[in-house]
Design a protein around this motif. Sequence first.
Motif, short mmCIF file in Angstrom:
data_model
loop_
_atom_site.label_atom_id
_atom_site.label_comp_id
_atom_site.label_asym_id
_atom_site.label_seq_id
_atom_site.Cartn_x
_atom_site.Cartn_y
_atom_site.Cartn_z
N UNK A 101 38.74 6.42 8.36
CA UNK A 101 38.04 7.28 7.40
C UNK A 101 38.32 8.76 7.61
N UNK A 102 39.26 9.10 8.49
CA UNK A 102 39.60 10.51 8.65
C UNK A 102 41.09 10.72 8.46
N UNK A 144 45.30 9.61 4.56
CA UNK A 144 44.53 8.71 5.41
C UNK A 144 45.47 7.64 5.96
N UNK A 145 45.13 7.04 7.11
CA UNK A 145 46.05 6.08 7.72
C UNK A 145 46.54 5.00 6.76
N UNK A 146 45.65 4.48 5.91
CA UNK A 146 46.09 3.36 5.06
C UNK A 146 47.09 3.80 4.00
N UNK A 147 47.23 5.11 3.82
CA UNK A 147 48.17 5.59 2.82
C UNK A 147 49.58 5.77 3.38
N UNK B 317 37.66 6.45 2.48
CA UNK B 317 38.79 6.66 1.56
C UNK B 317 39.47 5.35 1.16
N UNK B 318 39.30 4.30 1.96
CA UNK B 318 39.96 3.04 1.62
C UNK B 318 39.38 2.47 0.33
N UNK B 320 38.33 4.26 -2.15
CA UNK B 320 38.94 5.01 -3.24
C UNK B 320 40.29 4.43 -3.61
N UNK B 321 41.04 4.04 -2.57
CA UNK B 321 42.39 3.56 -2.83
C UNK B 321 42.37 2.19 -3.50
N UNK B 322 41.32 1.43 -3.24
CA UNK B 322 41.29 0.05 -3.72
C UNK B 322 40.95 -0.04 -5.19
N UNK B 323 40.42 1.06 -5.77
CA UNK B 323 39.96 0.95 -7.16
C UNK B 323 41.09 1.19 -8.16
#
Lengths: 591, 323
Positions: A101-102, A144-147, B317-318, B320-323
């Motif tokens: 989340x960061x 963010x990491x998942x990106x 933020x995850x 946000x990305x999932x939508x």
Amino acid sequence: MTVLRATDLTVRYARDVAALRGVDLSVEANEVLGIVGESGSGKSTLALALMGLLPEKARVDGSVRLGARELLGRSDAQLSRIRGREMSMVFQDAMSALTPVRTVGDQIAEAVRVHSRVGRAAARARAAELLGLVGVASRRAGAYPHELSGGMRQRVLIAMAIANEPSVLIADEPTASLDVTVQGQVMDVLRAVKEASGAAIVLISHDLGVVAGLADRVMVMRAGRMVESGPVEQIYRAPTAPDTVELLRSIPRLDEPSVRESRDGSVVLEVDGLVKHYRTRRRGGTVRAVDGIAFDVREGETLALVGESGCGKTTALMEIMRLSRPEKGRISVLGEDTARLNAARRRALRQAVQIVFQDSRSSLNPRMRVADILAEPLITHGTPVARARERVSELLESVGLEPGHERRYPHSLSGGERQRVGIARALALEPRLLLLDEPIAALDASSRADVMNLVEERLDMACLFVAHDLATVHRLAHRVAVMHLGRIVEIGPVDDVYGSPAHPYTRALLDAVPIPDPVLARRRDRVVLRGEPPDLMESPAGCRFRSRCPRYAMLTATERSLCEEHDPAMLPGTDRMVACHHPLVGVGTGR
Amino acid sequence: MAAFLLRRLANRLALGALAVSLGYLLAAAALDPRAGYEGRVPRPPDAVVDARLTALNLNDRTPLVDRYGRWAAGILHGDFGRTSDGRPVGGELWRRLGVSLRLLTVGAVLGSVLGVLVGAYAAMRRGRAADRLISSGSYLLVAVPVFVLAVLLQIAAGAANDAMGVRVFQWVGETTPGESGFFDRVQHSVLPTITIGLTQFALYSRYQRALMLDVLHADFVRTARAKGLRRRSALLRHGLRTAVAPMAAYFAYASGLLLLGGVFTEKVFGWHGIGEWLVDSIGRGDVNVVAAIGCLAACGVSSAGLVSDVLHGVLDPRVRAAV
């Protein structure tokens, strides 16, 4: 000068369970110590013990000295001033090692601010600089990491670890779970860090190939003990401990000739122009997972489908497995077009097509005993129960498991044993076509070798073997097809493709395979791919490999225009084919 | 994110409209306002009762569809109809909403924030004395019904007042009749706030403890410690920051429902809020009041849901990305 020294280091979790027994090690400045061993050999425990990050219930004895200071027995507060500043660590599995989340820039800046009194802006600037240093565009600091891709996440972890220029850097499997091409890039970053900072590096890996290229000395571990240690050349050339020999033997090598003679049976699987696109809600795009591939597999032949993750190889496998009408193109199994099957024929054909999955932990039902797992397909397809029981024993024996395994549940088996069960399950119905989806990717080096031997012995039907690196399939396959972004870019007999790759991508994949030989590994002239596989959603005009292609970079403007304007097509009809305007070697007819 | 929110908003509006309608239909079909008139002494003539009920749109002899139509047309113009004794529902609704909000807001916010912090702390001290104490305390609070807790607090406050010789704590109504000072209001709201706060605290600390346990040994917390953060700051800045995101979603939903759930506290402390009104109106068969509160609840839950979507998106933020 010795920077870090551990003496008689022992870690116990319970009274009698020792995860680490009397390990000694020392690293000097500007030296790389490689620590190699199977999973469960205590490598990660060792790393965490050095950092003082073991769980609280662990009891640590012995000594860890950083310079002149003893680290064991210090409080969390005292160690916090050392961790990240004088001694830092790069973890494996960067997805879970970064706070989700960061932003990554924020996380790197934090590493700076913990140890020095600098302002937010200065720390942010330093974070951007560090990102540049490890080869990530500094504008990605806000991501963010998942990106980020797996390779970029791993680079972020390295950036974080070198933020305060530590004198000791511990890297725990920094390249596990990355594609071979990206693995090479990450190792290059570590090499650059070593050269720039002169830090002492402890490099932990289960893969001797990874360590060979970078380590100065190697320590081999097993069951919490050190079994052998010495200069890297000595370990690889003249290993003394049986465990080292075993580890070395289990590495697939490209420099040994392939052992499988080619077969020429009838065609079992024929795929032509297969397309599978996914529509995504986000940005309203289309993911071109499989974008027109064609190949066939003959009786008794193994075709390997190789490419980086995301190239569409597993999607292709699943499309074949579905045995129904593909989005576009044609799949025919044993001469029957899957688009025209009725329910009864499809069911009969299911018996002939079986699959072994990558992750045996999640593909075996945890609530079923091994015997029931193996009997289920038999009973489903009409074998009488009594006969099925007999067959289960035969199957267990044929994959090298004991009769006693019958009563066990999957969770009580080791990874290698579980994968054997997965193979036995697939073989139960005596399929004519076997699909293997990275059957050894999740296994240890030594169980890998065992499972590969098993697969090799049992592969007398038609096989389609999916893998992400070329080394794995070298020994098994007769022919290999290299996939990139949903397309096959090169296909041909194993010895031809490995001996003289025609497509620049094949060449790069081959070069990325780590060589478990320290001398060769350092001497070879590698072609390293820059960047990561581009987005599957964009489909640029012309050749899709262009942006990463080392050959494209060396072409003249007129030669380039061909790559930019025309999508290279595969010429049909020959044994060896390549989809490239400027292949490295001429193949087939008319080239 | 904007497109996602718009889509969610449209979704929730449709869902809200459906809930409001069903609420009215259920209330109108199940409640019997006629009984209230017929039970009066002396009993009014049937024609008078009918006329009165029709005027208030409460007549069960008018077809349900017609009553619903008239009511829905009113709602669209912001008119909630009239109570069974003829006063407009709207004015009373807003007044009572104010009372309920004054009663609940402070307690709910304090309780949940404290609950999150204490729950996280308990997880960090897992298995130690502090954790055991917090856990058994919150279990006890969850197990004790609100009205028992309220009465126990009143007894304790009474004893405290006696011991000090001054009436520090007040617990009847919102204000002392004839007084309207701020201090008087505070005196009256201490006990109900503690009641609400404790029940909220108990729930939130349990949830947060469980969420926090999941991240206690997370790899990213270890990474943070490897950077040089102490265990506590690594857990707060990385662990709690991650583990609080699902809680934010829960907070928004739970507060929408809290509004109606406050009925026990309102009754015990004599505050004339929404919850009390709902229970009384159901007893009286006052269809329009029940439907209006149903409407309020539907809007409350829908908008709370929307707020929770936004909060969750901001914190994680995850999502946000999932939508």
